[in-house]
Design an enzyme around this catalytic site. Structure first.
Site, PDB file in Angstrom:
ATOM      1  N   ARG A  78      47.434  48.144  42.924  1.00  0.00           N
ATOM      2  CA  ARG A  78      47.573  49.617  42.378  1.00  0.00           C
ATOM      3  C   ARG A  78      49.191  49.811  42.355  1.00  0.00           C
ATOM      4  O   ARG A  78      49.881  49.392  43.009  1.00  0.00           O
ATOM      5  CB  ARG A  78      47.054  50.703  43.294  1.00  0.00           C
ATOM      6  CG  ARG A  78      45.543  50.646  42.921  1.00  0.00           C
ATOM      7  CD  ARG A  78      45.226  51.435  41.738  1.00  0.00           C
ATOM      8  NE  ARG A  78      43.600  51.790  41.625  1.00  0.00           N
ATOM      9  CZ  ARG A  78      42.788  50.733  41.104  1.00  0.00           C
ATOM     10  NH1 ARG A  78      43.138  49.627  40.768  1.00  0.00           N
ATOM     11  NH2 ARG A  78      41.492  51.058  41.073  1.00  0.00           N
TER      12      ARG A  78
ATOM     13  N   GLU B 295      50.329  54.816  34.131  1.00  0.00           N
ATOM     14  CA  GLU B 295      49.192  54.056  33.563  1.00  0.00           C
ATOM     15  C   GLU B 295      48.680  54.811  32.332  1.00  0.00           C
ATOM     16  O   GLU B 295      48.510  55.924  32.752  1.00  0.00           O
ATOM     17  CB  GLU B 295      48.399  53.294  34.300  1.00  0.00           C
ATOM     18  CG  GLU B 295      48.940  52.254  35.349  1.00  0.00           C
ATOM     19  CD  GLU B 295      47.956  51.528  35.936  1.00  0.00           C
ATOM     20  OE1 GLU B 295      46.764  51.473  35.737  1.00  0.00           O
ATOM     21  OE2 GLU B 295      48.344  50.691  36.660  1.00  0.00           O
TER      22      GLU B 295
ATOM     23  N   HIS C   1      46.784  46.848  33.592  1.00  0.00           N
ATOM     24  CA  HIS C   1      45.781  46.967  34.348  1.00  0.00           C
ATOM     25  C   HIS C   1      44.417  46.405  33.784  1.00  0.00           C
ATOM     26  O   HIS C   1      43.215  46.818  33.757  1.00  0.00           O
ATOM     27  CB  HIS C   1      45.335  48.417  34.625  1.00  0.00           C
ATOM     28  CG  HIS C   1      44.656  48.694  35.833  1.00  0.00           C
ATOM     29  ND1 HIS C   1      45.003  49.767  36.690  1.00  0.00           N
ATOM     30  CD2 HIS C   1      43.629  48.237  36.563  1.00  0.00           C
ATOM     31  CE1 HIS C   1      44.377  49.725  37.649  1.00  0.00           C
ATOM     32  NE2 HIS C   1      43.226  48.709  37.610  1.00  0.00           N
ATOM     33  N   ILE C   2      44.408  45.118  33.401  1.00  0.00           N
ATOM     34  CA  ILE C   2      43.462  44.414  32.944  1.00  0.00           C
ATOM     35  C   ILE C   2      42.786  43.102  33.692  1.00  0.00           C
ATOM     36  O   ILE C   2      42.320  42.328  33.082  1.00  0.00           O
ATOM     37  CB  ILE C   2      43.937  43.803  31.254  1.00  0.00           C
ATOM     38  CG1 ILE C   2      44.966  42.825  31.398  1.00  0.00           C
ATOM     39  CG2 ILE C   2      43.920  44.799  30.307  1.00  0.00           C
ATOM     40  CD1 ILE C   2      45.259  42.236  30.335  1.00  0.00           C
TER      41      ILE C   2
HETATM   42  P1  NAD Z   1      38.407  45.042  49.603  1.00  0.00           P
HETATM   43  O1  NAD Z   1      38.024  46.751  50.161  1.00  0.00           O
HETATM   44  O2  NAD Z   1      37.219  44.294  49.674  1.00  0.00           O
HETATM   45  O3  NAD Z   1      39.863  44.731  50.247  1.00  0.00           O
HETATM   46  C1  NAD Z   1      40.826  45.401  50.572  1.00  0.00           C
HETATM   47  C2  NAD Z   1      41.570  44.708  51.970  1.00  0.00           C
HETATM   48  O4  NAD Z   1      42.693  45.522  52.230  1.00  0.00           O
HETATM   49  C3  NAD Z   1      40.331  45.092  53.146  1.00  0.00           C
HETATM   50  O5  NAD Z   1      40.274  44.062  53.833  1.00  0.00           O
HETATM   51  C4  NAD Z   1      41.237  46.052  53.897  1.00  0.00           C
HETATM   52  O6  NAD Z   1      41.308  45.703  55.434  1.00  0.00           O
HETATM   53  C5  NAD Z   1      42.800  45.646  53.574  1.00  0.00           C
HETATM   54  N1  NAD Z   1      43.882  46.596  53.924  1.00  0.00           N
HETATM   55  C6  NAD Z   1      43.893  47.878  53.914  1.00  0.00           C
HETATM   56  N2  NAD Z   1      44.978  48.544  54.329  1.00  0.00           N
HETATM   57  C7  NAD Z   1      45.848  47.188  54.393  1.00  0.00           C
HETATM   58  C8  NAD Z   1      47.178  47.424  54.843  1.00  0.00           C
HETATM   59  N3  NAD Z   1      48.020  48.401  55.099  1.00  0.00           N
HETATM   60  N4  NAD Z   1      47.889  46.114  54.862  1.00  0.00           N
HETATM   61  C9  NAD Z   1      47.093  45.067  54.569  1.00  0.00           C
HETATM   62  N5  NAD Z   1      45.817  44.978  54.243  1.00  0.00           N
HETATM   63  C10 NAD Z   1      45.086  46.295  54.254  1.00  0.00           C
HETATM   64  O7  NAD Z   1      38.837  45.695  48.054  1.00  0.00           O
HETATM   65  P2  NAD Z   1      39.252  44.738  46.925  1.00  0.00           P
HETATM   66  O8  NAD Z   1      37.870  44.409  46.146  1.00  0.00           O
HETATM   67  O9  NAD Z   1      39.623  43.229  47.577  1.00  0.00           O
HETATM   68  O10 NAD Z   1      40.134  45.167  46.037  1.00  0.00           O
HETATM   69  C11 NAD Z   1      41.409  45.292  46.418  1.00  0.00           C
HETATM   70  C12 NAD Z   1      42.256  46.392  45.456  1.00  0.00           C
HETATM   71  O11 NAD Z   1      42.291  45.780  44.236  1.00  0.00           O
HETATM   72  C13 NAD Z   1      41.638  47.556  45.154  1.00  0.00           C
HETATM   73  O12 NAD Z   1      41.747  48.579  46.117  1.00  0.00           O
HETATM   74  C14 NAD Z   1      42.282  48.099  43.898  1.00  0.00           C
HETATM   75  O13 NAD Z   1      43.133  48.792  44.158  1.00  0.00           O
HETATM   76  C15 NAD Z   1      42.622  46.679  43.265  1.00  0.00           C
HETATM   77  N6  NAD Z   1      41.889  46.283  41.955  1.00  0.00           N
HETATM   78  C16 NAD Z   1      42.786  46.082  40.980  1.00  0.00           C
HETATM   79  C17 NAD Z   1      41.915  45.651  39.731  1.00  0.00           C
HETATM   80  C18 NAD Z   1      42.736  45.428  38.636  1.00  0.00           C
HETATM   81  O14 NAD Z   1      42.255  45.461  37.422  1.00  0.00           O
HETATM   82  N7  NAD Z   1      44.133  44.682  38.689  1.00  0.00           N
HETATM   83  C19 NAD Z   1      40.658  45.696  39.955  1.00  0.00           C
HETATM   84  C20 NAD Z   1      39.894  45.886  40.983  1.00  0.00           C
HETATM   85  C21 NAD Z   1      40.657  46.476  42.129  1.00  0.00           C
END
Ligand code: NAD
Length: 322
Positions: free
Chosen positions: A237, A266, A287-288
């Site tokens: 993000r 964005e 953001h793709i």
């Molecule tokens: P998820 O909830 O499975 O994993 C997130 C991980 O981050 C968890 O294991 C959590 O413990 C950890 N975390 C929380 N706080 C933390 C910190 N301070 N330091 C280190 N780790 C920490 O989520 P996910 O499915 O792996 O997705 C992660 C992120 O990716 C989403 O929240 C979203 O922001 C982003 N995302 C981006 C796209 C994109 O198109 N670029 C698409 C989907 C998700």
């Protein structure tokens, strides 16, 4: 006769998901391109969104019939969760479905930067002669990748780096259980501090949600800890990386560069990203990461199934956040 529950789809969804909704005869459906969309606060019982729509405390206060919001995807930072909870509205997402797409994209971005793919293509299109002997890339073979966030996407990214480039994996996540990746048998070394990871990794890949605790987690101090010729990947993000500090670091040319699928403004515009786009050591995409044909269909269908299950009063519907 009891009126049918009104379902508003506020952002564009895959046609397969829309077809399913259209075939559900016990709901009234309003789509994002319908002129009546603006009335959703008055009528909606269920709402489907993606990242484009922000749902604020004012929205929840005004939406008196609303029972459930489903977000296609993982990040829910566009929804005021506390306000949803206070209003008694359930919020669900579609966890884990987009992990392959986002992890794949984060690799694609890093390899494009390390092997100067987008830069060479840009130079050719400008009519420049690209001299092979002076256009040297950086090999990522057997380098160390630092995965920040050991959740669904981080897990798949780790596997891909091992499979594609035989990388050594360091992982940092102060929240996840100690054995979170052991069950999946992902070879890795877990570090207890972000600093330790930054000091050792050649590739730093961020897969954390945007929270108060992760906002600005990569700032000037952290960038200074990164190794010479290292690469930063932010496919999580905007706001997690301090963009001003990153710009300064990139201008120094000490780290190899950064790839950003998520930025503070964005969708990214030429105006907002101008300073970055003057540099060859950065790639920005809008953001793709999750935008594949396969994932949009699967995640859209999952969001629809979730919404209908909640409206039908089913128990244990997946992806419940509040
Ligand atoms: P998820 O909830 O499975 O994993 C997130 C991980 O981050 C968890 O294991 C959590 O413990 C950890 N975390 C929380 N706080 C933390 C910190 N301070 N330091 C280190 N780790 C920490 O989520 P996910 O499915 O792996 O997705 C992660 C992120 O990716 C989403 O929240 C979203 O922001 C982003 N995302 C981006 C796209 C994109 O198109 N670029 C698409 C989907 C998700």
């Amino acid at each position: 006769m009891t009126p049918k529950p009104a379902v508003y789809v506020l952002d564009p969804y895959h046609e397969a998901a829309i077809t399913t909704l259209k075939c559900t005869d016990w709901i009234d459906l309003v789509l994002w391109d319908d002129p009546c969309k603006g009335d959703w606060h008055k009528h909606a019982v269920g709402v489907l969104v993606r990242s484009d729509t922000r749902l604020t405390a004012d929205d929840f206060a005004a939406a008196s019939k609303l029972r459930v919001v489903v977000k296609q995807g993982v990040g829910v930072d566009n929804i005021d969760l506390a306000a949803a909870k206070a209003a008694g509205v359930a919020v669900h997402n579609t966890p884990a479905l987009n992990s392959e797409s986002v992890a794949e994209f984060s690799l694609a971005l890093a390899l494009s930067l390390s092997r100067r793919v987008t830069e060479s293509d840009r130079r050719l299109r400008r009519g420049e002669k690209v001299v092979r002997s002076t256009t040297l890339g950086l090999s990522l073979f057997r380098k160390t990748v630092g995965v920040v966030g050991m959740g669904n996407i981080g897990r798949v990214a780790a596997r891909k780096w091992i499979g594609a480039c035989e990388c050594r994996v360091l992982a940092y996540d102060p929240v996840a259980p100690r054995d979170v990746w052991d069950r999946d048998q992902i070879p890795h070394t877990r570090v207890d501090s972000l600093d330790e990871l930054l000091e050792q990794a050649n590739i730093v890949t961020l897969h954390v949600p945007l929270l108060d605790s992760t906002k600005g987690m990569i700032g000037g101090r952290e960038l200074a800890l990164m190794k010479d010729r290292s690469i930063l990947i932010n496919a999580s993000r905007g706001g997690i990386v301090d963009e001003k500090a990153l710009l300064e670091e990139l201008r120094k040319g000490r780290i190899w560069g950064a790839v950003l699928d998520a930025v503070e403004v964005e969708p990214p515009t030429l105006e907002a990203c101008r300073d970055f786009l003057e540099l060859d050591n950065v790639i920005i995409t809008p953001h793709i990461g999750a935008s594949t044909i396969e994932n949009q269909r699967n995640s859209g269908m999952a969001a629809v199934r979730t919404l209908l299950a909640v409206l039908e009063g089913k128990d244990d519907v997946p992806g419940k956040i509040v």
